[in-house]
Each structure stands twice: as C-alpha cells, then as structure tokens.
Design a protein around this motif. Structure first.
Motif, short mmCIF file in Angstrom:
data_model
loop_
_atom_site.label_atom_id
_atom_site.label_comp_id
_atom_site.label_asym_id
_atom_site.label_seq_id
_atom_site.Cartn_x
_atom_site.Cartn_y
_atom_site.Cartn_z
N ARG A 10 39.49 41.80 45.45
CA ARG A 10 38.51 40.72 45.36
C ARG A 10 38.51 40.15 43.95
NH1 ARG A 10 34.66 40.38 49.16
NH2 ARG A 10 35.10 41.78 50.88
N VAL A 11 38.45 38.83 43.82
CA VAL A 11 38.30 38.19 42.52
C VAL A 11 37.06 37.32 42.59
CG1 VAL A 11 39.32 36.65 40.82
CG2 VAL A 11 40.78 38.19 42.10
N THR A 12 36.12 37.58 41.68
CA THR A 12 34.84 36.87 41.72
C THR A 12 34.59 36.19 40.38
OG1 THR A 12 34.09 38.79 42.96
CG2 THR A 12 32.43 37.16 42.41
N PHE A 13 34.11 34.97 40.43
CA PHE A 13 33.71 34.27 39.21
C PHE A 13 32.22 34.01 39.24
CE2 PHE A 13 38.16 33.38 39.57
CZ PHE A 13 38.61 33.40 38.26
N GLU A 14 31.51 34.37 38.14
CA GLU A 14 30.09 34.05 38.05
C GLU A 14 29.96 32.60 37.61
OE1 GLU A 14 27.72 35.99 38.97
OE2 GLU A 14 28.95 37.78 39.25
N THR A 15 29.20 31.81 38.38
CA THR A 15 28.98 30.42 37.98
C THR A 15 27.49 30.15 37.98
OG1 THR A 15 28.95 29.50 40.20
CG2 THR A 15 31.11 29.74 39.18
N GLU A 16 27.09 28.96 37.54
CA GLU A 16 25.67 28.60 37.52
C GLU A 16 25.07 28.68 38.92
OE1 GLU A 16 25.32 24.80 35.77
OE2 GLU A 16 26.11 25.47 33.85
N ASN A 17 25.90 28.41 39.94
CA ASN A 17 25.39 28.42 41.30
C ASN A 17 25.65 29.75 42.00
OD1 ASN A 17 24.80 25.69 40.87
ND2 ASN A 17 26.89 25.13 41.47
N GLY A 18 25.67 30.82 41.25
CA GLY A 18 25.90 32.13 41.85
C GLY A 18 27.36 32.47 41.88
N PRO A 19 27.72 33.68 42.32
CA PRO A 19 29.12 34.11 42.28
C PRO A 19 29.99 33.34 43.28
CG PRO A 19 27.73 35.77 43.35
CD PRO A 19 26.82 34.71 42.87
N VAL A 20 31.20 33.01 42.85
CA VAL A 20 32.18 32.37 43.74
C VAL A 20 33.32 33.35 43.94
CG1 VAL A 20 33.86 30.51 43.96
CG2 VAL A 20 31.63 30.04 42.97
N GLU A 21 33.65 33.66 45.17
CA GLU A 21 34.73 34.60 45.44
C GLU A 21 36.02 33.84 45.70
OE1 GLU A 21 33.18 37.24 48.62
OE2 GLU A 21 33.56 38.74 47.07
N ALA A 22 36.97 33.93 44.76
CA ALA A 22 38.23 33.21 44.92
C ALA A 22 39.18 33.99 45.82
CB ALA A 22 38.87 32.98 43.55
N VAL A 23 39.11 35.32 45.76
CA VAL A 23 39.91 36.16 46.64
C VAL A 23 38.94 37.12 47.32
CG1 VAL A 23 41.79 37.83 46.76
CG2 VAL A 23 41.90 36.00 45.08
N ARG A 24 38.99 37.19 48.65
CA ARG A 24 37.98 37.94 49.39
C ARG A 24 38.62 39.02 50.27
NH1 ARG A 24 34.31 33.64 52.35
NH2 ARG A 24 36.30 32.90 53.16
N GLY A 25 38.95 40.14 49.65
CA GLY A 25 39.43 41.26 50.44
C GLY A 25 40.86 41.11 50.94
N VAL A 26 41.82 40.98 49.99
CA VAL A 26 43.23 40.86 50.38
C VAL A 26 43.90 42.23 50.30
CG1 VAL A 26 45.45 39.96 49.61
CG2 VAL A 26 43.48 38.44 49.75
N SER A 27 44.60 42.61 51.35
CA SER A 27 45.35 43.86 51.35
C SER A 27 46.79 43.58 51.77
CB SER A 27 44.75 44.86 52.35
OG SER A 27 43.40 45.07 52.07
N PHE A 28 47.74 44.18 51.06
CA PHE A 28 49.13 44.08 51.53
C PHE A 28 49.95 45.13 50.80
CE2 PHE A 28 48.83 41.27 47.88
CZ PHE A 28 49.98 41.53 47.16
N SER A 29 51.15 45.39 51.28
CA SER A 29 52.04 46.26 50.54
C SER A 29 53.40 45.60 50.45
CB SER A 29 52.15 47.62 51.24
OG SER A 29 52.77 47.44 52.48
#
Lengths: 276, 258
Positions: A10-29
């Motif tokens: 998961r990649v999350t950015f904190e912004t003025e309008n709350g957290p924005v999730e740029a990557v949401r639960g990616v799994s791979f091998s």
C-alpha cells in the motif's frame, strides 16, 4: 525461483482532504522473467515501481505485509542497507531522459561517477567499462556520446544511455518505467530487443511498466493490469486477447486498429463494482 | 478541386551557422471534407508542415494555396477564420492563467463577433464538456478535458480546416478513443477538412482517407486507406513503419495459439 515477492503493498499520501491511497493492496511475485504492469495514468503503476525501491518521500507512506527480495525483507531493511541494494541489485530506468539525466554533466561523467565512487575504479578502467556499457545498448559512436551533454542527444539515444547506466552494476532486477514511451516505433523495437537480450543472457528479472497494452502483450511473459491502485487482472501475456475482466477488455477495444471499422470507437465502461 | 495545396514546400532553419532542412520539397493536396494524414518518426518534418501552413515556421521555398489562393504573409484574420490548429500537448497549449471562458471568447473579441455568451456555452456543449466548466482554469481539468477545450477553441471562429498535430498522443487509450470520436463527429456535422499528424499508424488509419509517409523531411510514399490496411506499400521505409506499429503486434498475437 522467486526473486521478489510482494504481499499487500500500500502507498498512502496524506493530503489536506485526508489520506489518498495510490496503491491499494498489490501482491505479486517475480522470478527471472519479464513482468508487465499496465494501467492508465493514475492507476498506481509507477508508484508500485518506486515503492519497491522505497523511493517515496514523506508525507507518502509505504506499507506491506511483506516485500521480500532475494531472501531480504525490504520493509525491514535500514536506509543504509537499501542504499546498498539500489542500483547494485535493483535498478530503475525512469521515464524521461530529459528529466532524469543531469543536464550539466557530460554523459561520460555520469556513467563513470558510480563506477569510481561505488566500485572504486580508476579513471581509465571506469571509462572502459562505461564505453562497453554504451556499446552493449547498440550505441555505435560511443566516444562522441561520452563527451556529449544530455541535451545534445536525441530521445532514443538518451533512453539508451539511461539503460546503459542502470546496467553497469549488473543488477538482478531492473524496473523499467515506460522506457520506450518517448521513442519512435522503430527505435522502440531496438530498445526492447536490448532489454530482452539482457533478461535472456544475464537471467535478470524485469518489471516493465507501461500504459501500452499491445506493447506489453508482445514483450512480457506475464501481465498485471492495474486500475485505481489495485491489480484487477493477472494473466499470461499470450492469453491477453482472452482477457475476461471488463476493464482489460475495455482497454483493448478502445484502441483503433489498422483496417478496423470506421465507426465510433467503443468507450470504456467504468460502471462495474471493480471501478470502486 | 483541392482545398489545401502544398507545392514543393521547403522549410530551413539556421542554428549556430548550421542549416537544418526540416522539410524538403514536399507536395500534397487535400480535397474539401477529406481527412489527410501525415505520419513519420520524430524529426521527419511532419509537424513542421502544419506549422509552416499556420505561419509558425518559415516557408523557405515552394507555395501553399488554400482554395486556390496563395496564403498571405503574415497570415492575417481571414486566414484565422479559415484554418485553425490543435496542438499536441494540452498541458502546454492553454494559457494557465486564463479561465476556459476567456480562452474561448478571446478569438470572438479579436474578430468582433458578438453574442459571445451563447457561443461559449454552445462550444462547451459541442465538445461534450459541462457548462459549469466555463469558469475553471486549465489546471482544474484532466488531459482529455483540456484537449476538448483546445478543440472548442479552434472551432470558435467556425473554420473549414483543422490542422491536428498529434491531438491524442498525450492521452490515455480510453481518452484517446473519446477524443477521436469527438473529432469524427464534428467533422461529419460541420463538413470539416482535417490535416492530421500522428506517429501512430492505427490512429491515422482510423481517422484518415489518405496518408503521406515522411522521413528526414521528405515525402516517402502516399497511401490510400485501402493500401495501408491491405499492406500494399511500395517503399521499404513505409513497410518498416507498418511492421513496427504496435497494432500489428496485437494482430500477430491473435494468430498464435493460446
């Protein structure tokens, strides 16, 4: 053999309008193969690539249940250990040579800098290695290119210089972020065959990030299709035309084709549950 | 009779004492309501031809005629009412500090056309943008929405000819489909003539009736749409472009057993 395995990234950015999730639960091998990640702008494909190298600055946050590269958990690694991995074991080719090469250093100086600092080579040896690297990416007049500044090179040449630079330390994993999107189709084919040769000859793992489904289908072994930070479909490249997910099908159908029908191109229907 | 005639066009630039021949002796003619494509690699001079027609690049030799008349230098207002251009990068071609309303109404003000209120609203409707976008700035729009604004701006003076310089190469595939559909619809509704530049043969094939393949500033081969889709090109260069086209990769893929 698994080179890299990623669980629930998961990649999350904190912004003025709350957290924005740029990557949401990616799994791979990934083994020693060519993995394509495709998606439109904002799908999180570049962020996934950068997160693997932990190259996301605060206020961006990287979380993962596990991110194991060659037996080492990248999430637990210290910044010092990460620096040891970046470039040497895992390298990344950025999208645009205009912005990723140093504009006030000659190509030669940029190519030899790492060799002299990291590998403690002398001037002459570093220069020889750099010339060999340029020749490996099919640059014919390597001497001229070594003396040139980045603005004196064409886009295709700049892109090849970046690939050469990333390949000097012989990494085990190369992350290529749209390495050919700035190039003409004929040059594109050349750069792809260079990458292809490296995967085959050196047994390198490759993550190929692109917005172009057709290119990825042709070039990669497996494809992850991303939309809004999630992987919506994972499939073998050869089965791409048989993709079932509506987003993947939509992406394929909205491309014009030579000799195709002249009517309006179908749009992309984003009304399904997957588009949340 | 052809609407746009370019005869033996040559464009040369001088940089640091070096002479760069961007376009050398290219001729083409486009009939009214036709859609004509220019295709080639970067540096082949395809965009320079459009820029030369608009007066943005120097014409060093040859002639450009529109409707049988040689176009004046400087181009002037009558030309602007006849020919408009849509540029490649919608992030760079709209004024960042002008609202959409100001961008769209400026050509009306320059040409002394009244009723700008209704015309701006009509233009937004035409390109499929909500009317409440009128007082937004470009940075508040996505790439596809900006390109729609750029197309609306080009159509404000109701020209008969649109010059399209890679209008979708900066856009995602699904957005590209929307913009191409919009251009085709407007062309049907208004009887527009397109002169379109692209590096993507599939886009050119979808949009254009005829295409000119260019290389190093010279015309290589002119192809009809049927010749292109039937792979009946005569020159090796046109064939290599065709073979390298990403679209062909998909075709090959379909042929292989899954």
């Amino acid at each position: 053999m698994t080179l890299l395995s990623v669980q629930n990234l998961r990649v999350t950015f904190e912004t003025e309008n709350g957290p924005v999730e740029a990557v949401r639960g990616v799994s791979f091998s990934l083994g020693r193969e060519r993995l394509g990640i495709v998606g439109e702008s904002g799908s999180g494909k570049t962020m996934t690539g950068r997160a693997l190298l932990r190259l996301i600055r605060p206020p961006g946050r990287i979380e993962a249940d596990a991110m194991i590269f060659d037996g080492q958990d990248l999430m637990q690694a210290s910044e010092r250990q990460m620096r040891g991995l970046r470039g040497r074991r895992i390298a990344m080719v950025m999208q645009d040579p205009k912005f990723s090469l140093n504009p006030v250093m000659t190509v030669g100086a940029q190519l030899t800098e790492g060799l002299r600092q990291r590998d403690r080579l002398g001037w002459d040896d570093a220069r020889k290695r750099a010339l060999a690297a340029l020749e490996a990416v099919q640059i014919r007049d390597a001497d001229r290119v070594m003396a040139a500044y980045p603005h004196e090179l064409s886009g295709g040449m700049g892109q090849r210089v970046m690939i050469a630079m990333m390949l000097i330390p012989e990494p085990d994993l190369l992350i290529a972020d749209e390495p050919t999107s700035a190039l003409d189709v004929t040059v594109q084919a050349e750069v792809l065959s260079i990458l292809d040769g490296l995967v085959r000859d050196r047994g390198m793992g490759l993550i190929f990030i692109s917005h172009d489904l057709r290119l990825v289908a042709r070039f990669c072994d497996r494809v992850l299709v991303m939309y809004k930070g999630r992987v919506v479909e994972e499939l073998a490249a050869a089965d791409l035309m048989a993709a079932r997910h509506p987003y993947t099908r939509g992406l394929l159908n909205c491309l014009p084709r030579i000799g195709g029908a002249r009517g309006p191109l179908p749009g992309l229907d984003r009304s399904g549950d997957w588009a949340e | 009779m052809s609407l746009i005639e370019v005869e033996n066009l040559t464009v040369t630039f001088r940089a640091n004492g070096r002479v760069v021949r961007a376009v050398e002796g290219v001729s083409l003619s486009v009939t009214a309501k036709e859609s004509y494509g220019l295709v080639g690699e970067s540096g082949s001079g395809k965009s320079t031809i459009l820029r030369a027609i608009c007066g943005l690049a120097p014409v060093s030799g040859g002639a450009i005629r529109i409707g049988g008349k040689t176009i004046p230098t400087p181009r002037g207002r009558a030309f602007a009412r006849q020919v408009q251009m849509v540029f490649q990068d919608p992030y760079a071609s709209l004024h960042p500090r002008h609202t959409i309303d100001r961008t769209l109404s400026e050509p009306l003000a320059i040409h002394g056309i009244g009723d700008s209120d209704a015309r701006v609203m009509g233009a937004l409707d035409d390109v499929g943008l909500p009317r409440n976008f009128r007082f937004r700035y470009p940075h508040q729009l996505s790439g596809g929405q900006r390109q729609r604004v750029a197309i609306a701006r080009a159509l404000m003076l109701e020209p008969g000819i649109l010059l399209l310089d890679e209008p979708t190469s900066a856009l995602d595939a699904s957005v590209q489909a929307e913009v191409l559909n919009l251009l085709n619809r407007l062309r049907d509704e208004r009887g527009l003539t397109f002169l379109m530049v692209s590096h993507d043969l599939a886009v050119i094939d979808h949009m254009c009736d005829r295409v000119l393949v260019m290389q190093n500033g010279r015309a290589v081969e002119e192809l009809s749409r049927e010749d292109l889709s039937g792979a009946r090109m005569k020159t090796a260069y046109a064939r290599s472009l065709f073979d390298a086209s990403a679209d062909r990769m998909l075709g090959d893929l379909e042929g292989t057993p899954a």
